[in-house]
Write a protein that holds these residues in place. Structure first.
Motif, PDB file in Angstrom:
ATOM      1  N   HIS A 359       0.830  -1.215   0.000  1.00 58.12           N
ATOM      2  CA  HIS A 359       0.000   0.000   0.000  1.00 58.12           C
ATOM      3  C   HIS A 359       0.857   1.253   0.000  1.00 58.12           C
ATOM      4  O   HIS A 359       0.445   2.290  -0.500  1.00 58.12           O
ATOM      5  CB  HIS A 359      -0.879   0.062   1.243  1.00 58.12           C
ATOM      6  CG  HIS A 359      -1.447  -1.251   1.644  1.00 58.12           C
ATOM      7  ND1 HIS A 359      -2.559  -1.765   1.038  1.00 58.12           N
ATOM      8  CD2 HIS A 359      -1.049  -2.172   2.556  1.00 58.12           C
ATOM      9  CE1 HIS A 359      -2.828  -2.940   1.576  1.00 58.12           C
ATOM     10  NE2 HIS A 359      -1.929  -3.216   2.486  1.00 58.12           N
ATOM     11  N   ASN A 360       2.041   1.144   0.580  1.00 59.10           N
ATOM     12  CA  ASN A 360       2.829   2.361   0.770  1.00 59.10           C
ATOM     13  C   ASN A 360       3.603   2.767  -0.467  1.00 59.10           C
ATOM     14  O   ASN A 360       4.309   3.762  -0.451  1.00 59.10           O
ATOM     15  CB  ASN A 360       3.839   2.159   1.909  1.00 59.10           C
ATOM     16  CG  ASN A 360       3.121   1.896   3.206  1.00 59.10           C
ATOM     17  OD1 ASN A 360       2.005   2.358   3.383  1.00 59.10           O
ATOM     18  ND2 ASN A 360       3.754   1.140   4.085  1.00 59.10           N
ATOM     19  N   TYR A 361       3.487   1.979  -1.500  1.00 60.56           N
ATOM     20  CA  TYR A 361       4.246   2.269  -2.702  1.00 60.56           C
ATOM     21  C   TYR A 361       3.889   3.650  -3.238  1.00 60.56           C
ATOM     22  O   TYR A 361       2.717   3.993  -3.411  1.00 60.56           O
ATOM     23  CB  TYR A 361       3.941   1.190  -3.746  1.00 60.56           C
ATOM     24  CG  TYR A 361       4.588   1.413  -5.076  1.00 60.56           C
ATOM     25  CD1 TYR A 361       5.971   1.360  -5.204  1.00 60.56           C
ATOM     26  CD2 TYR A 361       3.824   1.666  -6.205  1.00 60.56           C
ATOM     27  CE1 TYR A 361       6.567   1.557  -6.428  1.00 60.56           C
ATOM     28  CE2 TYR A 361       4.417   1.857  -7.433  1.00 60.56           C
ATOM     29  CZ  TYR A 361       5.790   1.810  -7.542  1.00 60.56           C
ATOM     30  OH  TYR A 361       6.374   2.008  -8.754  1.00 60.56           O
ATOM     31  N   GLN A 362       4.941   4.451  -3.485  1.00 60.40           N
ATOM     32  CA  GLN A 362       4.735   5.806  -3.980  1.00 60.40           C
ATOM     33  C   GLN A 362       4.615   5.747  -5.496  1.00 60.40           C
ATOM     34  O   GLN A 362       5.537   5.322  -6.168  1.00 60.40           O
ATOM     35  CB  GLN A 362       5.945   6.665  -3.640  1.00 60.40           C
ATOM     36  CG  GLN A 362       6.234   6.785  -2.176  1.00 60.40           C
ATOM     37  CD  GLN A 362       5.624   8.040  -1.606  1.00 60.40           C
ATOM     38  OE1 GLN A 362       5.473   9.028  -2.311  1.00 60.40           O
ATOM     39  NE2 GLN A 362       5.253   7.993  -0.344  1.00 60.40           N
ATOM     40  N   SER A 363       3.469   6.161  -5.987  1.00 51.90           N
ATOM     41  CA  SER A 363       3.303   6.111  -7.437  1.00 51.90           C
ATOM     42  C   SER A 363       2.540   7.332  -7.903  1.00 51.90           C
ATOM     43  O   SER A 363       1.737   7.901  -7.167  1.00 51.90           O
ATOM     44  CB  SER A 363       2.543   4.841  -7.816  1.00 51.90           C
ATOM     45  OG  SER A 363       2.033   4.976  -9.117  1.00 51.90           O
ATOM     46  N   SER A 364       2.812   7.716  -9.147  1.00 52.42           N
ATOM     47  CA  SER A 364       2.074   8.850  -9.701  1.00 52.42           C
ATOM     48  C   SER A 364       0.646   8.419 -10.019  1.00 52.42           C
ATOM     49  O   SER A 364      -0.211   9.242 -10.266  1.00 52.42           O
ATOM     50  CB  SER A 364       2.771   9.323 -10.970  1.00 52.42           C
ATOM     51  OG  SER A 364       2.931   8.232 -11.843  1.00 52.42           O
ATOM     52  N   ASN A 365       0.422   7.121 -10.007  1.00 53.68           N
ATOM     53  CA  ASN A 365      -0.880   6.594 -10.371  1.00 53.68           C
ATOM     54  C   ASN A 365      -1.650   6.220  -9.108  1.00 53.68           C
ATOM     55  O   ASN A 365      -1.167   5.449  -8.286  1.00 53.68           O
ATOM     56  CB  ASN A 365      -0.667   5.358 -11.247  1.00 53.68           C
ATOM     57  CG  ASN A 365      -1.933   4.893 -11.895  1.00 53.68           C
ATOM     58  OD1 ASN A 365      -3.002   4.953 -11.284  1.00 53.68           O
ATOM     59  ND2 ASN A 365      -1.835   4.426 -13.116  1.00 53.68           N
ATOM     60  N   ASP A 366      -2.852   6.774  -8.970  1.00 57.17           N
ATOM     61  CA  ASP A 366      -3.571   6.565  -7.714  1.00 57.17           C
ATOM     62  C   ASP A 366      -4.441   5.316  -7.707  1.00 57.17           C
ATOM     63  O   ASP A 366      -5.222   5.115  -6.805  1.00 57.17           O
ATOM     64  CB  ASP A 366      -4.419   7.801  -7.390  1.00 57.17           C
ATOM     65  CG  ASP A 366      -5.478   8.036  -8.471  1.00 57.17           C
ATOM     66  OD1 ASP A 366      -5.358   7.417  -9.543  1.00 57.17           O
ATOM     67  OD2 ASP A 366      -6.384   8.847  -8.246  1.00 57.17           O
ATOM     68  N   ALA A 367      -4.311   4.487  -8.732  1.00 53.45           N
ATOM     69  CA  ALA A 367      -5.140   3.279  -8.755  1.00 53.45           C
ATOM     70  C   ALA A 367      -4.768   2.370  -7.599  1.00 53.45           C
ATOM     71  O   ALA A 367      -3.614   2.311  -7.199  1.00 53.45           O
ATOM     72  CB  ALA A 367      -4.928   2.538 -10.067  1.00 53.45           C
ATOM     73  N   LYS A 368      -5.763   1.692  -7.057  1.00 51.38           N
ATOM     74  CA  LYS A 368      -5.478   0.692  -6.028  1.00 51.38           C
ATOM     75  C   LYS A 368      -5.942  -0.654  -6.551  1.00 51.38           C
ATOM     76  O   LYS A 368      -6.982  -1.170  -6.159  1.00 51.38           O
ATOM     77  CB  LYS A 368      -6.227   1.025  -4.733  1.00 51.38           C
ATOM     78  CG  LYS A 368      -5.937   2.383  -4.161  1.00 51.38           C
ATOM     79  CD  LYS A 368      -5.022   2.280  -2.943  1.00 51.38           C
ATOM     80  CE  LYS A 368      -4.666   3.642  -2.403  1.00 51.38           C
ATOM     81  NZ  LYS A 368      -3.896   4.462  -3.372  1.00 51.38           N
ATOM     82  N   PRO A 369      -5.195  -1.224  -7.489  1.00 50.98           N
ATOM     83  CA  PRO A 369      -5.667  -2.477  -8.081  1.00 50.98           C
ATOM     84  C   PRO A 369      -5.581  -3.616  -7.072  1.00 50.98           C
ATOM     85  O   PRO A 369      -4.759  -3.564  -6.152  1.00 50.98           O
ATOM     86  CB  PRO A 369      -4.682  -2.710  -9.228  1.00 50.98           C
ATOM     87  CG  PRO A 369      -3.456  -1.999  -8.810  1.00 50.98           C
ATOM     88  CD  PRO A 369      -3.873  -0.848  -7.951  1.00 50.98           C
TER      89      PRO A 369
END
Lengths: 1087, 520
Positions: A359-369
């Motif tokens: 969950h803590n992964y920093q990504s420019s993409n806000d999807a929570k697949p």
């Protein structure tokens, strides 16, 4: 109410199943954050052998090298008979003569048979292959080609014509086994002779109580149908069933849809337009809303697609349940079925799962697949397409009951289809079957033809040509294997007379029990042992030879490297050049776990092993007085970013603006292309110089101090004094550097820079989560140079002399550059020592490059050290180079102990070196900490390399040359394939697939206690994921750890090790791995 | 100076032949021979590009006559095809640029493909392709250009299927190959019409005749070449083939689909400028389809999530703009745009694996919020406006069904009528057959013969009695229940089937085609 409860229970069941599935999927992070880990991490609770067996049972992927490779090693002397003997005894194979008979005057031993089965291929062959061997290979006219010359001589010594040996042996073997070798060709079956037909007919009648032949066929087909249907979930999905019965793979249609939507939802910056509303609806929810606009189902005429789409529930779990019910998968098979689906595209399922778990992964993409989203989409698409294929072929709906009902009525069709698409029909039948399936489609038409053909197939299967059941001894399995075995045992026809049929059958039973899995275990064990022996011999012979057992003399300098195996060569050359330099090794984050934000970085990165979550953050800022430089730097940086934006992003994103841009920049691009291809090094230098002149190099420093009063937040900015002292002291203690400090002590982090390389992070520092370790070295040096910290250290009994200065630096393992940090803070009186050290390092750079060149095919053949370095630098700058450096390839061992254990020996860059002084740690407390940090990192690197090498096609990611970066998440092959995980072929092609030898300098009792305390170490060591051994600090004895027996004393070879005059002498002219050797030691008293 | 032009495509062809033969006979095999293969390929391409540059310099210095012929190739009645080349102007500029790019890519591939199983194969195809492309841009007649055109397409097929063990790669290769054949039909037709109406296949002649030909003929020739151009340069509706073509190694993607081959269509368009200037309808079509392709590629490109596809749609977008430029009469701009674009995309695709490291700190600008939630447009873009499924729906599947029907017809009607020799089996080939035979023998010996007779009259009586018996037995006694109904039903089935088949759209279309053919 009951229904609700039931539904909730089902959902929980599915959720649990999804948790389980996560363990068998690849656990690779998005590729920018690549960190080495055990490819079979989900099986790590099992032992290595069990894990490989159960993984291969689940996925039919083998985790061993192909047997042929091991045989090559054997013939090349990389595995010898002693290794094999030891491996046999390790796995409990003992000498036994029971029921094996007398051969050449001596009772035959089981081990002899095993050994022959290992080294020479004694597997069964097909009837056609046997016929080919006899007719084309003349196998019966001459002795087998792979006989060792001694055996051949022994066979030829008999007074019998050489040509007669093999045929007579073959004949008497067959008569002894009471079998015939009918040289039938498949096409002969088209016209059976009356005798043959009568003969077989009688046999068939006998076997099946006089049931008519057609009935027998139907009965067999019914059994086959039952088997196939019951394997759904366990080993195939409905897609697999349809594939087995029609040759049509619905995944060909589903895959692009699934990949497009998943990639669009998780994309991290390739596309300008990603799946709308994924942020709050999730992958499945967002897909469900958009799927209604998709015209594909209409164009492909998918039956009832409107209805299926309309009934999709909001919740993905509900959707999964709905579709599974619709497909009529038995509820107890649901978990297995979902797992099977996930494993059909492991890369993408694994990525979705990884994002869900982190969950803590920093990504420019806000999807929570989530995996549930993915499987819900997959199941829905599957259902649409299954319906389509089933409707088109059999006019039925694509669900279990319909398929079962249809085929139990049309068993002949089932028989024909199953055999046809398994691909094991002979040509004359395959052709007919193919024509019938295309023209008639189903048994609803031309029923009679289907039945006739099914009968033909059945006859073929029972003709002895089809290898239907290889259990039954026949000429092609039992006969052929014994024929080869007898020759390798130097058995003549007349020797056979002394043997009974039971003897031969006992041999066969031995061969059967010694299957591929057993053989692989033996091979791997023997292969590892061969290296282990050479490695231990060197370490043992080096006892009391290595320098820096105690620092009685003050070293000229100390350089602390990362434990990385690539630094072994560099350190060795440095020490050879100046014996008064001491080098140490430690996990390359130097005990400072932090979130680091560099001057030009847009987001912080965790610089520590992946299992650690940093609690502190450090920032790089401009030094005071650098305001104007920083301003200019920022301005230029801004323009550079803007330019990059236009050129790398705009040229593919914007249609209109890229039109003038292309027309204007083309001459620049063309010259850039020419320069980059023809003079890569110069081009890179020019770009760098240009960048620095324009962007004014800003002098920076790190912000790492925190006041005592700082409240605890998630990541605290900086470290308090106490925390700094604690970290510094902890680290120095760990590597045993608590006294004898040199004037200059360098912390050398490392990283790698190469061009055009999606797997860049895999070459970086594994102890820094696949990033550069320079900042850690820099912050450590800055901390320990503070007088306040030195004072706190003194309170902890670590007294650092006032004239000792610490420096942080970073070693680029690709082009050998060294970057120094904060030199301006160094007092002027250290300048002379620093200049001297730099010269020495320059030598080590050249020699390290020189040593690396020997393994690179395109490097100059006999380079001078200078040429070698030039080549290495050019290589790193070359964007066509898919092998910029060797990475961790060939890593094989790790040594935790004083440098004295390994210093003085040549290890061919294959050993992780971790400094630890057992004399300062009688309880083993430091060691426990080191092993907990180093064990997983070392084993992770080693095991990833192991699996990617053993089976690059399935556990690695194949060749780089067709790779296509998808969503900045991973690589695909071509335009639309599964995400490929693991390492590319180019990274591992020279790797030696063996498990890590972990050698620790300590007392066995200390290790026994640690082993008993730490479950995670027990899992790794007890499970055989790495091999543990211990070197006694005093006696130099080596003890090997066996999970079931504990520490066993290792016996050194009696012959003395040859001593080479230098490293160069060890490797010069060699292009293959070089066994460990001793190197002539310089005289340096006191060290 | 002009004579150099012959060597430019010839040298790579020789290199391809040498590598090909060497590989077939096992002289160039495995890692040991890599250097030899690479040297041959790189060396000849280097010489070719130097020759091309020399020719270009000569052209700048006005040393070229502009035309060079080595002689007659084919002569039959009035058909007269020479092996001739253009040695001036845009053709030479393009040849130089392409030769240089090919040279760079071959240099790139030496290290990139090291230790690949298909190393020698790759360089063989690369050389063959180089020869084809240089022939394409330098040939002075349509036939020569067409040979290059075909050969380049064939090389493209071979390299898309480079990893032929992956089903996806071979499938896409075949699809691309077949799609491109549609364009070839246009080319051949155009070439035929050119010969029929101008009596010559030289480009210069055709262009010179442009103003003299009646507008109907000019339009027909233009339309034919339009199809060829659209297919080769991946304009709508052919665009999807380009996205299927990225299965091969990165350097081949760069040179085929980024730099060189996709521009062949634009090249041909510019070459035929005089024709298209006279042919209004094709020119308008080119403008419209160019614009459509550009917009299409832009929208689709926004949603592409993998680097190579993203670049491929950027490529088709710019190609579309080039078509638009030509249609607007900006021929010079289009020529420059072509060369500029080839250089830029070559580097971009070669560098595609590193894109993620280059865009660090420069994220892509997302689409504006007002569009971002437009689900319909998003799905359309993500599915590439369904061009591929549409083609499947409108062409591929009807044709396959037609083929299936024909095979059925062949098997069930023609073969039976013609009496194809059955496999010589009266013999037994399955045990069930044997059993049947066995049972039949026992059965027939049990049943008494219906009548016994002697003499002619007797025989006749016996035959007719048997016949009546058969009729009675099959049609009347068992009959009403079984055979008669069965036969009737089968007849009905057949009638139904024929009716359904004839009403299927594929047959309607087929009839239309046949009618058209007959009418012509």
């Amino acid at each position: 109410m009951v229904n609700n409860l039931n539904a909730d229970a089902l959902k929980t069941q599915i959720q649990q199943a999804l948790q389980q599935i996560g363990h068998v999927l690849p656990g690779q992070a998005p590729i920018m954050d690549f960190v080495h880990h055990n490819t079979l991490h989900g099986f790590q609770h099992l032992t290595f052998d069990e894990a490989l067996a159960s993984y291969s049972q689940l996925t039919s992927i083998s985790g061993y090298l192909p047997e042929g490779r091991y045989r090559e090693f054997y013939h090349a002397g990389r595995i010898n008979d002693a290794d094999l003997a030891a491996a046999f005894s390790d796995y409990g194979y003992v000498q036994t003569q029971a029921n094996l008979g007398i051969v050449n005057g001596k009772p035959l031993d089981a081990l002899t048979i095993y050994r022959i089965a290992l080294i020479y291929d004694l597997t069964a062959i097909s009837t056609s292959h046997l016929n080919w061997q006899i007719q084309e290979g003349h196998a019966l006219d001459a002795l087998q080609a792979d006989l060792p010359s001694a055996i051949r001589q022994q066979l030829l010594a008999q007074p019998l014509a050489a040509k007669a040996i093999a045929p007579r042996l073959w004949q008497s073997l067959l008569s002894k086994l009471e079998m015939e070798c009918a040289a039938l060709h498949p096409e002969d079956l088209l016209d059976l002779s009356i005798e043959q037909a009568e003969d077989w007919f009688a046999q068939a009648h006998e076997c099946h109580d006089g049931l008519p032949v057609h009935q027998q066929m139907l009965k067999q087909a019914e059994l086959g149908l039952e088997n196939l249907l019951s394997s759904i979930g366990d080993s195939i999905s409905l897609r697999g069933l349809i594939l087995a019965l029609t040759g049509i793979d619905i995944l060909d249609f589903v895959r692009p849809q699934l990949i497009r939507i998943c990639a669009s939802a998780m994309d991290e910056g390739v596309a300008a337009w990603q799946l709308p509303e994924r942020g709050h609806l999730g992958l499945y929810g967002a897909w469900r809303l958009t799927a209604g606009y998709d015209v594909n189902p209409f164009l492909y005429e998918l039956p009832d697609w409107l209805g299926i789409m309309a009934e999709l529930p909001e919740d993905p779990l509900d959707a999964i349940i709905l579709q599974l019910k619709h497909l009529e998968i038995a509820p107890d098979k649901w978990p297995a079925y979902l797992q099977r689906l996930a494993l059909e595209l492991p890369g993408w399922s694994g990525m979705v799962n990884w994002r869900e778990q982190n969950h803590n992964y920093q990504s420019s993409n806000d999807a929570k697949p989530a995996l549930a989203d993915y499987l819900a989409i997959r199941l829905t698409l599957d259902r649409l397409w299954l319906n389509q294929i089933c409707r088109e072929t059999w006019l039925i709906e694509g669900k279990m009951s319909r398929l079962q009902a249809y085929f139990s009525k049309n068993l002949s069709e089932f028989m024909v289809r199953e055999c046809l698409y398994q691909g094991n029909l002979p040509e004359y039948l395959a052709h007919q079957a193919d024509a019938l399936t295309t023209l008639s489609g189903s048994e609803r038409h031309d029923a009679e033809q289907w039945q006739v053909l099914a009968d033909l197939v059945w006859t073929w299967q029972h003709s002895g040509l089809a290898n239907l059941d290889s259990q039954k001894p026949s000429a092609n399995n039992a006969g052929w294997r014994l024929f080869r075995l007898c020759q390798h045992l130097a058995i003549h026809q007349h020797d056979l007379d002394n043997l009974s049929q039971e003897n031969l059958l006992a041999w066969l039973a031995l061969l059967d029990s010694f299957d591929l899995n057993q053989r692989n275990k033996i091979w791997l064990n023997a292969y590892e042992r061969h290296y282990q022996t050479a490695f231990f011999n060197a370490v043992h012979a080096n006892h009391n030879r290595g320098r820096w057992l105690k620092r009685n003399l003050r070293p000229d300098a100390q350089v602390i490297f990362c434990m990385d195996d690539r630094e072994e060569g560099f350190r060795r050359h440095l020490e050879e050049f100046n014996p008064a330099i001491e080098t140490l090794g430690a996990a390359g984050f130097f005990g400072v776990a932090m979130d680091y934000l560099g001057l030009d970085d847009s987001k912080p990165a965790a610089l520590c092993p992946v299992v650690v979550t940093p609690e502190h953050s450090v920032q790089e800022v401009a030094r005071p007085g650098q305001e104007s430089a920083q301003k200019q730097h920022l301005r230029v940086q801004h323009w550079l970013n803007q330019g990059r934006q236009w050129l790398t992003q705009g040229l593919r994103r914007n249609l209109v603006t890229s039109f003038p841009l292309i027309n204007i920049t083309a001459p620049f691009y063309l010259s850039h292309l020419l320069a980059k291809s023809l003079i890569p090094k110069h081009q890179q230098d020019i770009t760098t110089v240009l960048k620095y002149t324009l962007a004014a190099k800003v002098k920076t420093q790190l912000l790492y101090n925190a006041a005592e009063t700082d409240i605890a937040t998630h990541t605290k900015p900086g470290f308090t004094d106490a925390e700094q002292a604690e970290r510094v002291a902890g680290f120095l203690r760990n590597c045993g550097l608590t006294y004898g400090f040199a004037e200059l002590t360098v912390l050398m982090g490392h990283g790698s820079a190469s061009q055009n390389n999606p797997h860049l992070a895999a070459y970086d520092c594994g102890a820094c989560s696949g990033r550069h370790g320079g900042p850690n070295a820099r912050v450590f040096a800055a901390m320990v140079n503070r007088p306040k910290i030195r004072q706190l250290l003194a309170e902890r009994d670590i007294i650092i002399p006032a004239d000792t200065w610490f420096l942080g630096a970073e070693h680029n393992t690709c082009n050998e550059n060294i970057t120094w940090y904060d030199l301006e803070d160094m007092p002027a009186n250290h300048q002379a020592a620093f200049k001297k050290l730099q010269t020495q390092l320059r030598y080590a750079q050249q020699m390290s490059a020189h040593e690396r060149c020997r393994r690179l095919a395109s490097a100059p053949q006999k380079p001078t050290p200078k040429q070698a370095l030039a080549h290495i630098k050019e290589r790193a700058a070359d964007f066509s180079q898919v092998r910029p450096e060797l990475g961790h390839a060939t890593n094989a061992a790790a040594v935790v102990g004083r440098r004295a254990v390994t210093q003085g020996a040549f290890f061919d860059r294959r050993v992780f070196l971790i400094s630890y002084d057992p004399t300062q740690d009688p309880e083993g407390l430091l060691l426990e900490g080191i092993l907990l940090a180093v064990g997983p990192v070392g084993a992770g690197i080693n095991l990833e390399y192991y699996f990617s090498t053993a089976n690059n096609d399935r556990l690695g990611c194949g060749s780089k040359i067709t790779h296509n970066v998808a969503g900045f998440l991973g690589v695909m092959e071509g335009g639309c394939s599964d995400l490929r995980t693991g390492l590319p072929q180019q990274m591992v092609e020279i790797h030696e697939a063996m498990r890590l030898q972990l050698l620790i300098e300590a007392k066995t009792t200390v290790l026994e206690q640690i082993y008993a305390r730490q479950a995670s170490l027990r899992e790794l060591i007890g499970g055989g994921w790495l091999h543990l051994s211990v070197k006694d600090p005093d006696s130099g004895e080596i003890f090997v750890f066996k999970p079931d027996k504990g520490f066993m004393l290792w016996q050194a070879a009696e012959t003395a090790m040859p001593i080479c005059s230098s490293s160069l002498d060890c490797y010069q002219g060699q292009h293959q791995p070089v066994a460990p050797k001793l190197i002539q030691q310089a005289q340096l008293s006191g060290a | 100076m002009d004579a150099l032009v012959v060597l430019i495509p010839l040298l790579p062809l020789l290199a391809a032949i040498v590598i090909g033969i060497g590989h077939i006979f096992g002289w160039l095999k495995g890692e040991i021979s890599e250097a030899a293969t690479a040297d041959i390929a790189k060396g000849t391409l280097l010489i070719s590009s130097l020759l091309a540059l020399a020719l270009l310099t000569g052209d700048f210095l006005d040393k070229n006559t502009g035309y060079y012929s080595i002689g007659q190739w084919l002569s039959s009645d009035t058909l007269n095809i020479r092996i001739n080349f253009i040695s001036t102007g845009f053709n030479v500029v393009l040849a130089s640029l392409f030769a240089v790019l090919l040279c760079v890519v071959s240099h790139f591939s030496v290290a990139y493909l090291h230790r690949e199983a298909g190393y020698h194969r790759f360089f063989f195809i690369l050389c063959l392709f180089a020869s084809a492309m240089l022939q394409l841009v330098l040939s002075a007649n349509a036939v020569g250009t067409f040979m290059g055109w075909e050969l380049a397409g064939f090389c493209s097929y071979l390299l898309i299927g480079y990893a032929y063990n992956r089903p996806n790669a071979s499938k896409n290769a075949t699809r691309v190959f077949v799609t491109n054949r549609i364009g070839d039909a246009g080319f051949i037709l155009g070439m035929g019409l050119t010969y029929a109406w101008t009596g010559n296949v030289n480009w210069a002649h055709l262009n010179a005749m442009a103003s003299q030909l009646p507008s109907g003929q000019i339009t027909s020739i233009g339309l034919c070449f339009c199809i060829a151009i659209f297919a080769k340069s991946a304009q709508i509706p052919f665009t999807p083939w380009l996205a299927r073509a990225i299965e091969g190694p990165t350097p081949s993607s760069a040179i085929f689909y980024g730099a060189v081959m996709v521009h062949a269509g634009v090249y041909l368009l510019i070459l035929l400028q005089p024709i298209f200037e006279q042919a209004l309808l094709p020119l308008i079509l080119i403008g419209v389809f160019g614009l459509l392709t550009a917009v299409y590629s832009f929208i689709v490109g926004l949603t592409q999530t993998d680097v190579k596809n993203s670049l491929i749609f950027a490529v088709t977008g710019q190609l579309g703009l080039m078509f638009l430029e030509c249609s607007l009469g900006w021929w010079q701009l289009a020529s420059w745009h072509l060369c500029a674009h080839a250089s830029v995309r070559c580097l971009q695709i070669l560098n595609a694996p590193a894109l993620m490291h280059q865009v660090y700190n420069s994220p892509i600008t997302p689409v504006s919020a007002s569009v971002a939630n437009n689900r319909w447009l998003y799905v359309a873009a993500l599915q590439r406006f369904w061009l591929d499924p549409l083609a499947d729906w409108a062409l591929v599947r009807p044709i396959r069904r037609l083929a299936h029907d024909l095979a059925y017809f062949d098997d069930h009607v023609i073969d039976r009528l013609m009496g194809v020799p059955k496999p010589a089996i009266n013999a037994i080939s399955s045990l069930a057959q044997f059993e049947q035979l066995h049972n039949d023998q026992t059965a027939s010996s049990l049943s008494p013969q219906f009548v016994r007779s002697s003499g002619i009259v007797g025989r006749i009586t016996q035959q007719s009695a048997s016949l009546i018996h058969w009729f009675e037995n099959r049609m009347v006694l068992r009959g009403i229940g079984k055979d008669a109904i069965d036969y009737g039903r089968q007849l009905g089935h057949v009638a139904n089937k024929i009716e359904r088949l004839l009403l299927g759209p594929r047959y309607l279309v087929l009839f239309v085609f046949i009618t058209l053919l007959v009418a012509f």
